[in-house]
Design an enzyme around this catalytic site. Structure first.
Site, short mmCIF file in Angstrom:
data_model
loop_
_atom_site.label_atom_id
_atom_site.label_comp_id
_atom_site.label_asym_id
_atom_site.label_seq_id
_atom_site.Cartn_x
_atom_site.Cartn_y
_atom_site.Cartn_z
N GLU A 267 -8.67 -0.18 -5.57
CA GLU A 267 -9.74 0.14 -4.62
C GLU A 267 -9.67 1.60 -4.19
O GLU A 267 -8.59 2.15 -3.93
CB GLU A 267 -9.64 -0.78 -3.40
N GLU B 125 -3.34 6.71 7.84
CA GLU B 125 -3.86 7.76 6.97
C GLU B 125 -5.16 8.29 7.54
O GLU B 125 -5.81 7.62 8.37
CB GLU B 125 -4.06 7.24 5.54
N GLU C 114 -5.84 1.06 -2.17
CA GLU C 114 -4.81 0.07 -2.44
C GLU C 114 -5.10 -0.60 -3.77
O GLU C 114 -6.17 -0.38 -4.37
CB GLU C 114 -4.80 -1.00 -1.34
N LYS D 114 0.83 -1.20 0.00
CA LYS D 114 0.00 0.00 0.00
C LYS D 114 0.87 1.26 0.00
O LYS D 114 0.53 2.26 -0.64
CB LYS D 114 -0.93 -0.01 1.21
N ASN E 100 -5.18 -4.56 -5.31
CA ASN E 100 -5.06 -6.01 -5.08
C ASN E 100 -4.53 -6.64 -6.35
O ASN E 100 -5.19 -6.61 -7.40
CB ASN E 100 -6.39 -6.63 -4.70
N ARG F 158 -4.29 -9.45 -7.82
CA ARG F 158 -4.80 -10.81 -7.97
C ARG F 158 -6.25 -10.76 -8.43
O ARG F 158 -6.83 -9.68 -8.55
CB ARG F 158 -4.73 -11.54 -6.62
#
Length: 638
Positions: free
Chosen positions: A274, A199, A286, A115, A288, A290
């Site tokens: 996301e 954050e 972030e 991230k 992902n 996958r």
């Protein structure tokens, strides 16, 4: 690509197999000791025993997975999701072994799977990010200093991994250090990486993600967004597309940012970017690196097979569509069926009865369930995913809720009925559910799960006569008083068999006529479909229509059994798990709500707190110990 090893288990292994077999690719299932007789193992072309009982001893063993590939002559590896799917070292080891890796390059995983690194890259591209600290100094002092600059509320997040693990909301400075320690512990256990970031927290956003796909020929497109705002413990349980809050213009901008981020890192394959969405403003969370759990939502909306795309791209083929050729039709919604109760407490056990909904039009059920399946504490609580697709959002909601009503799964608690109630809640139906939806409306949803009195009566009769039908020809003149408990209420119907499968049931001042059949109970001509599972020890689980009931047979117990005065002075384990932290000390005085123990179960940490202001009399467990449901952990004195 001739033989594909799937480095995963359960429903995602079955999902990948389905496409691989359709493409004439053999499959290899790998399994731990608890999964030796699992459905996905039997459905693979061949299988390989990894050994071990925990994830660390099986599905996270890179050496054993590579041994499996060599031994079974696999030429490719698909990681599924979770486990090693976002581990750059595993991806590199697969490539170094001369195998095809069905996923992004290790360099892209390192850049975007972190991230901190992803946000640093995003800022150079102008992708909006929340204020935060993503630095290499991981000391408590550094986080305390940076938190003072960022301000509260803020979110603590694990740099690696996903699935809501290693995330903590902090609303004031006093909560920061405990949150850091807890998140770090959970991240280490789940991802073998304890690095964190902090954050600024948005308290009422949506969670919206964009599906991207890239090939090795320089092409990258997006396949629209999914709204994943309905969550518990920072984990999604309902996902839908399109988002009720995303306009075509906003979709295009979200997609542009997601594609730019992927391309800047040299991404290949399936990925999800996301975002948090507040009004028209969005901020990167972030990426992902996958395939996502919720990929069937996008498949339903686009008519595409994303696993087939993964396999073709891994073989070097180009993306089959351009951005302009992607079409979205209708509305799709997915729910995650989990082994947890309505309070989101995970449970283990054996599936004793399982029946899928009969409808197939616009409905998909991805699972690895069958009667006899063992649900163990070593793995995630998710049992499967139900997905509905329809021309409109309202039709998709009703189709999915109805399918949940007609799914029968007994043997352990599930969130089946809770999910259906979520879908039917007015806020979700209106398209207004934000991330705090369950925190704000969870109690009302749980209240909606209470069954009507006749459903409870039907459950009691079904359990009482489950192993025999009432006398079909010869009536029994003797009345029989039953005594059953459901939740906090005790029901005492007086039953008399009157022949031909009929019962006279007296409950208070009411006299009802009931008839029994194999899979239903009729009470005054109202039919209640039933499914029954005896759990042992007088405990029963009964599904009556859409209602799931936990019953206790008290008929043969003493009528007056003193309530245990010890109950308020004991702390017992609510489920299977490993005791990973002990904060209690014998002789210590504790305040109501004080954290005493932390149990890790199904990849998540659960804190057990003091039930009242008490003194710890004895501590009966130690850190690292395995505990079982009902096990006595701590005793108290007033």
């Amino acid at each position: 690509m001739k033989r594909l090893l799937i480095a995963n288990r359960g429903e995602i292994a079955r999902r990948v197999m389905r496409t691989a077999h359709a493409m004439d690719i053999d499959t290899v299932a790998v399994y731990s000791e608890p999964d030796a007789r699992a459905l996905y193992v039997r459905e693979a072309t061949t299988s390989f025993a990894l050994g071990g009982t925990s994830s660390a001893d099986s599905y996270l063993r890179v050496d054993r997975l590579l041994q499996a590939a060599i031994a079974t002559e696999a030429d490719a590896v698909h990681p599924g999701y979770g486990f090693l799917s976002e581990d750059a070292d595993f991806a590199q080891a697969v490539l170094d072994a001369g195998l095809i890796w069905v996923g992004p390059p290790p360099s892209a995983i390192r850049t975007l799977g972190s991230k901190s690194a992803a946000k640093a890259l995003a800022r150079t591209l102008g992708v909006p990010c929340l204020p935060g600290y993503f630095g290499s100094d991981q000391s408590d002092a550094a986080f305390l200093a940076e938190a003072g600059t960022i301000g509260f509320p803020l979110m603590v997040k694990a740099v690696a991994g996903g699935g809501g693990r290693g995330m903590r909301l902090v609303t004031e400075a006093a909560q920061l250090l405990p949150a850091l320690h807890s998140a770090r512990s959970e991240a280490l256990a789940g991802f073998a990486n304890g690095d964190l970031l902090i954050e600024r927290a948005l308290l009422r956003p949506r969670h919206v993600e964009v599906q991207v796909f890239a090939d090795t020929h320089g092409h990258c497109i997006h396949l629209g967004e999914r709204d994943c705002s309905v969550q518990r413990r920072h984990q999604k349980i309902v996902e839908e597309s399109p988002s009720p809050a995303v306009s075509p213009a906003l979709r295009a901008e979200l997609g542009r940012c997601a594609v730019a981020l992927a391309q800047s890192a040299g991404y290949v394959g399936a990925g999800t970017v996301e975002f948090l969405l507040e009004g028209e403003q969005f901020f990167l969370m972030e990426m992902n690196t996958r395939l996502q759990v919720e990929h069937p939502v996008t498949e339903a909306l686009t008519g595409l097979d994303l696993v087939a795309w993964q396999l073709r791209i891994a073989r070097g083929e180009a993306l089959p569509l351009t951005q302009d050729q992607v079409q979205f039709k209708g509305h799709a919604i997915e729910v995650r069926l989990c082994a947890e109760d309505e309070h989101h407490t995970p449970h283990t056990g054996r599936v004793l009865h399982f029946v899928e909904p009969r409808e197939t039009l616009g409905l998909r059920f991805d699972h690895a369930l069958e009667a006899g399946s063992e649900i163990t504490p070593q793995y995630d609580a998710m049992l499967g995913k139900l997905i509905a697709h329809a021309p409109t959002r309202a039709e998709a909601i009703e189709r999915l809720a109805r399918a949940l009503d007609r799914t029968q799964l007994l043997g352990l608690p599930t969130n089946r009925a809770f999910l259906a109630a979520c879908l039917r809640h007015r806020v979700f139906a209106a398209g207004d559910a934000l991330i705090p939806f369950l925190a704000e409306h969870g109690d009302a949803i749980r209240d909606a799960l209470m069954p009507p009195a006749d459903a409870v009566l039907a459950a009691v009769l079904a359990a009482t006569f489950h192993d025999r039908q009432p006398a079909w020809a010869l009536p029994c003149p003797f009345a029989r008083t039953l005594r059953w408990r459901h939740v906090e209420q005790t029901m005492e119907p007086v039953v008399r068999e009157i022949g031909h499968g009929a019962l006279s049931v007296t409950l208070g001042e009411r006299i009802a006529l009931a008839r029994m059949a194999r899979d239903r109970v009729l009470i005054d001509d109202v039919s209640w479909p039933v499914a029954v599972a005896p759990l042992g020890g007088g405990q029963w689980q009964v599904q009556v229509g859409a209602h799931a009931l936990e019953l206790t047979d008290l008929s043969h117990r003493p009528r007056k059994q003193a309530a245990s005065s010890n109950a308020a002075r004991e702390l017992r384990a609510p489920f299977n798990g490993t005791l990973i932290a002990v904060h209690a000390e014998s002789g210590a005085t504790v305040a109501r709500g004080a954290p005493l123990l932390v149990i890790e179960s199904m990849k998540l940490e659960h804190t057990l707190s003091a039930p009242n202001d008490l003194t710890v009399e004895s501590l009966l467990v130690t850190e690292g110990q395995q505990v079982t449901p009902g096990q006595l952990l701590v005793t108290f004195s007033a």
